[in-house]
Enzyme design. Structure first.
Site, PDB file in Angstrom:
ATOM      1  N   LEU A  65      -5.082  -3.926   3.830  1.00 32.07           N
ATOM      2  CA  LEU A  65      -4.940  -2.517   4.180  1.00 32.07           C
ATOM      3  C   LEU A  65      -3.809  -2.324   5.193  1.00 32.07           C
ATOM      4  O   LEU A  65      -3.369  -3.283   5.825  1.00 32.07           O
ATOM      5  CB  LEU A  65      -6.276  -2.020   4.752  1.00 32.07           C
ATOM      6  CG  LEU A  65      -7.452  -2.112   3.759  1.00 32.07           C
ATOM      7  CD1 LEU A  65      -8.791  -1.955   4.475  1.00 32.07           C
ATOM      8  CD2 LEU A  65      -7.296  -1.066   2.658  1.00 32.07           C
ATOM      9  N   LYS A 173       0.070 -14.338  14.019  1.00 29.47           N
ATOM     10  CA  LYS A 173       0.984 -13.487  13.234  1.00 29.47           C
ATOM     11  C   LYS A 173       1.914 -12.693  14.167  1.00 29.47           C
ATOM     12  O   LYS A 173       3.123 -12.589  13.927  1.00 29.47           O
ATOM     13  CB  LYS A 173       0.151 -12.552  12.357  1.00 29.47           C
ATOM     14  CG  LYS A 173       0.910 -11.461  11.648  1.00 29.47           C
ATOM     15  CD  LYS A 173       1.661 -11.954  10.447  1.00 29.47           C
ATOM     16  CE  LYS A 173       2.435 -10.807   9.793  1.00 29.47           C
ATOM     17  NZ  LYS A 173       3.342 -11.281   8.773  1.00 29.47           N
ATOM     18  N   LYS A 248       6.117  -2.062  13.521  1.00 29.29           N
ATOM     19  CA  LYS A 248       4.649  -2.146  13.648  1.00 29.29           C
ATOM     20  C   LYS A 248       4.250  -3.497  14.249  1.00 29.29           C
ATOM     21  O   LYS A 248       3.449  -3.568  15.189  1.00 29.29           O
ATOM     22  CB  LYS A 248       4.023  -1.967  12.262  1.00 29.29           C
ATOM     23  CG  LYS A 248       2.528  -2.244  12.218  1.00 29.29           C
ATOM     24  CD  LYS A 248       2.014  -2.392  10.794  1.00 29.29           C
ATOM     25  CE  LYS A 248       0.630  -3.030  10.801  1.00 29.29           C
ATOM     26  NZ  LYS A 248       0.150  -3.412   9.488  1.00 29.29           N
TER      27      LYS A 248
HETATM   28  P1  NAD Z   1       0.837  -0.783   1.200  1.00 27.00           P
HETATM   29  O1  NAD Z   1       0.915   0.467   1.986  1.00 27.00           O
HETATM   30  O2  NAD Z   1       1.792  -1.020   0.067  1.00 27.00           O
HETATM   31  O3  NAD Z   1      -0.648  -0.990   0.622  1.00 27.00           O
HETATM   32  C1  NAD Z   1      -1.829  -0.612   1.281  1.00 27.00           C
HETATM   33  C2  NAD Z   1      -2.824  -0.157   0.231  1.00 27.00           C
HETATM   34  O4  NAD Z   1      -4.072   0.129   0.870  1.00 27.00           O
HETATM   35  C3  NAD Z   1      -2.407   1.133  -0.503  1.00 27.00           C
HETATM   36  O5  NAD Z   1      -2.418   0.913  -1.900  1.00 27.00           O
HETATM   37  C4  NAD Z   1      -3.441   2.156  -0.063  1.00 27.00           C
HETATM   38  O6  NAD Z   1      -3.739   3.111  -1.071  1.00 27.00           O
HETATM   39  C5  NAD Z   1      -4.631   1.270   0.226  1.00 27.00           C
HETATM   40  N1  NAD Z   1      -5.623   1.860   1.131  1.00 27.00           N
HETATM   41  C6  NAD Z   1      -5.436   2.476   2.317  1.00 27.00           C
HETATM   42  N2  NAD Z   1      -6.620   2.859   2.844  1.00 27.00           N
HETATM   43  C7  NAD Z   1      -7.575   2.474   1.965  1.00 27.00           C
HETATM   44  C8  NAD Z   1      -8.986   2.597   1.924  1.00 27.00           C
HETATM   45  N3  NAD Z   1      -9.672   3.194   2.905  1.00 27.00           N
HETATM   46  N4  NAD Z   1      -9.654   2.089   0.863  1.00 27.00           N
HETATM   47  C9  NAD Z   1      -8.986   1.489  -0.144  1.00 27.00           C
HETATM   48  N5  NAD Z   1      -7.637   1.346  -0.174  1.00 27.00           N
HETATM   49  C10 NAD Z   1      -6.942   1.843   0.874  1.00 27.00           C
HETATM   50  O7  NAD Z   1       0.979  -1.980   2.287  1.00 27.00           O
HETATM   51  P2  NAD Z   1       1.401  -3.505   2.009  1.00 27.00           P
HETATM   52  O8  NAD Z   1       2.878  -3.652   2.096  1.00 27.00           O
HETATM   53  O9  NAD Z   1       0.653  -4.007   0.827  1.00 27.00           O
HETATM   54  O10 NAD Z   1       0.822  -4.194   3.337  1.00 27.00           O
HETATM   55  C11 NAD Z   1      -0.566  -4.401   3.523  1.00 27.00           C
HETATM   56  C12 NAD Z   1      -0.748  -5.163   4.818  1.00 27.00           C
HETATM   57  O11 NAD Z   1      -0.014  -6.393   4.746  1.00 27.00           O
HETATM   58  C13 NAD Z   1      -0.212  -4.416   6.049  1.00 27.00           C
HETATM   59  O12 NAD Z   1      -1.090  -4.624   7.113  1.00 27.00           O
HETATM   60  C14 NAD Z   1       1.149  -5.053   6.283  1.00 27.00           C
HETATM   61  O13 NAD Z   1       1.544  -4.982   7.650  1.00 27.00           O
HETATM   62  C15 NAD Z   1       0.874  -6.489   5.858  1.00 27.00           C
HETATM   63  N6  NAD Z   1       2.046  -7.242   5.421  1.00 27.00           N
HETATM   64  C16 NAD Z   1       2.982  -6.665   4.622  1.00 27.00           C
HETATM   65  C17 NAD Z   1       4.081  -7.417   4.237  1.00 27.00           C
HETATM   66  C18 NAD Z   1       5.151  -6.799   3.349  1.00 27.00           C
HETATM   67  O14 NAD Z   1       6.236  -7.391   3.220  1.00 27.00           O
HETATM   68  N7  NAD Z   1       4.877  -5.678   2.691  1.00 27.00           N
HETATM   69  C19 NAD Z   1       4.233  -8.750   4.651  1.00 27.00           C
HETATM   70  C20 NAD Z   1       3.219  -9.324   5.419  1.00 27.00           C
HETATM   71  C21 NAD Z   1       2.140  -8.560   5.808  1.00 27.00           C
END
Ligand code: NAD
Length: 300
Positions: A65, A173, A248
């Site tokens: 999330l 992290k 973030k």
């Molecule tokens: P994203 O915004 O693409 O995906 C998040 C998903 O969560 C969305 O599809 C959203 O609809 C869903 N969501 C939100 N609230 C919800 C709820 N209450 N119930 C069900 N679904 C819900 O984000 P992301 O890029 O996939 O990143 C996710 C996590 O991973 C974040 O914490 C981010 O910091 C971390 N992260 C991201 C990356 C990257 O390169 N994108 C790398 C490492 C870590």
């Protein structure tokens, strides 16, 4: 085969879920986004009407999330998962969130006999797709041993670490991404300085890679356009890893530093520079685009 509830199918969660399906696990999936659900359903995931419904019959819950408030709400909010999960469920939260929330949700879960680990990842979307993510885990040794075979379905088995008790994965992290920001900025400064003084950035990169200035940003993510094929810099700074996410993560590192009594001057400066770069409209650009700011051209 394990029955897994996977909640949060965004840029990271979607490929992670697909890799678990490819590894032979049964997935019950939930996201607020219909297209995200449909995409993973095409790979074999079974759509549930709610996060709670996804957990019916699941031995393991994985959440991916955006931030701490979402994780808190999904697990401990009204009708949160902790109100419906069986005692022997293993919960793995792979989101990047503040360590305090991870610790508190973990304690609330433990109160009900539910195992919870913070398992944030490193590697970004490309590693999520390739199934080569690194995992840094916070929680008990018993939970870690249970989690390992599941995490191996999404990551590199040599990069799955038990950092310590609940919240430790998030601390690791934050520490990692703080130093990532610092060496990216340092690398950009060094290359700009050399280029302005007449050196070819490609030649300077080779020299530093063979010398004590070598680092990950230089070696595998060179920020100068056309020095490295396939890097975001050679692709118009398309992410990769977005400036928004770096801001973030640096904010989370500031919280850890404050909580542990450390004056992280370089981390603070990195946050100031990335926040200014974000404010100039670069939020969705790759974080290596900070080079443009140091070259005096901060606009996207
Ligand atoms: P994203 O915004 O693409 O995906 C998040 C998903 O969560 C969305 O599809 C959203 O609809 C869903 N969501 C939100 N609230 C919800 C709820 N209450 N119930 C069900 N679904 C819900 O984000 P992301 O890029 O996939 O990143 C996710 C996590 O991973 C974040 O914490 C981010 O910091 C971390 N992260 C991201 C990356 C990257 O390169 N994108 C790398 C490492 C870590």
């Amino acid at each position: 085969m394990t029955t897994i509830a996977f909640i949060g199918l965004g840029n990271m969660g979607s490929p992670m879920a697909k890799n678990l399906l490819a590894a032979g696990h049964a997935l019950r999936i939930f996201d607020l986004s219909e297209p995200a659900l449909a995409d993973v359903a095409r790979a074999g995931g079974v759509i549930a009407d709610s996060a709670q419904a996804a957990c019916t019959g699941a031995e393991v819950v994985i959440t991916m999330l955006p931030a701490g408030k979402h994780v808190r709400q999904v697990y401990t909010g009204v009708d949160g998962l902790l109100t419906v999960l069986n005692r022997d469920t293993l919960c793995l939260d792979a989101s990047t969130i503040d360590s305090e929330t991870a610790r508190e949700v973990g304690l609330a879960a433990a109160d009900q006999g539910i195992q919870f680990m913070d398992t944030p990842v490193s590697g970004g979307v490309a590693a999520a797709q390739a199934g080569t993510l690194a995992f840094m885990c916070g929680g008990t040794e018993e939970a870690f041993q249970r989690a390992r075979p599941i995490l191996e379905g999404m990551g590199n088995s040599e990069k799955i670490f038990h950092a310590g008790p609940g919240g430790s994965g998030q601390v690791a992290k934050a520490a990692n991404n703080m130093v990532l920001a610092i060496h990216m900025i340092g690398t950009c400064e060094a290359l700009t300085m050399g280029a302005n003084a007449g050196l070819d950035p490609a030649v300077l990169s080779e020299i530093m890679k063979a010398s004590s200035g070598n680092n990950w940003s230089l070696q595998v993510y060179n920020p100068w356009p056309e020095v490295m094929a396939g890097s975001p810099a050679s692709n118009g700074y398309q992410p990769g890893f977005m400036v928004d996410l770096m801001v973030k993560d640096l904010g989370l590192a500031m919280e850890v530093a404050r909580g542990s009594g450390v004056d992280n001057a370089l981390g603070r400066l990195a946050l100031e520079l990335y926040a200014a770069h974000q404010a100039d409209g670069n939020g969705t650009m790759d974080f290596s685009s900070i080079l443009n700011r140091l070259r005096g051209d901060p606009r996207p």
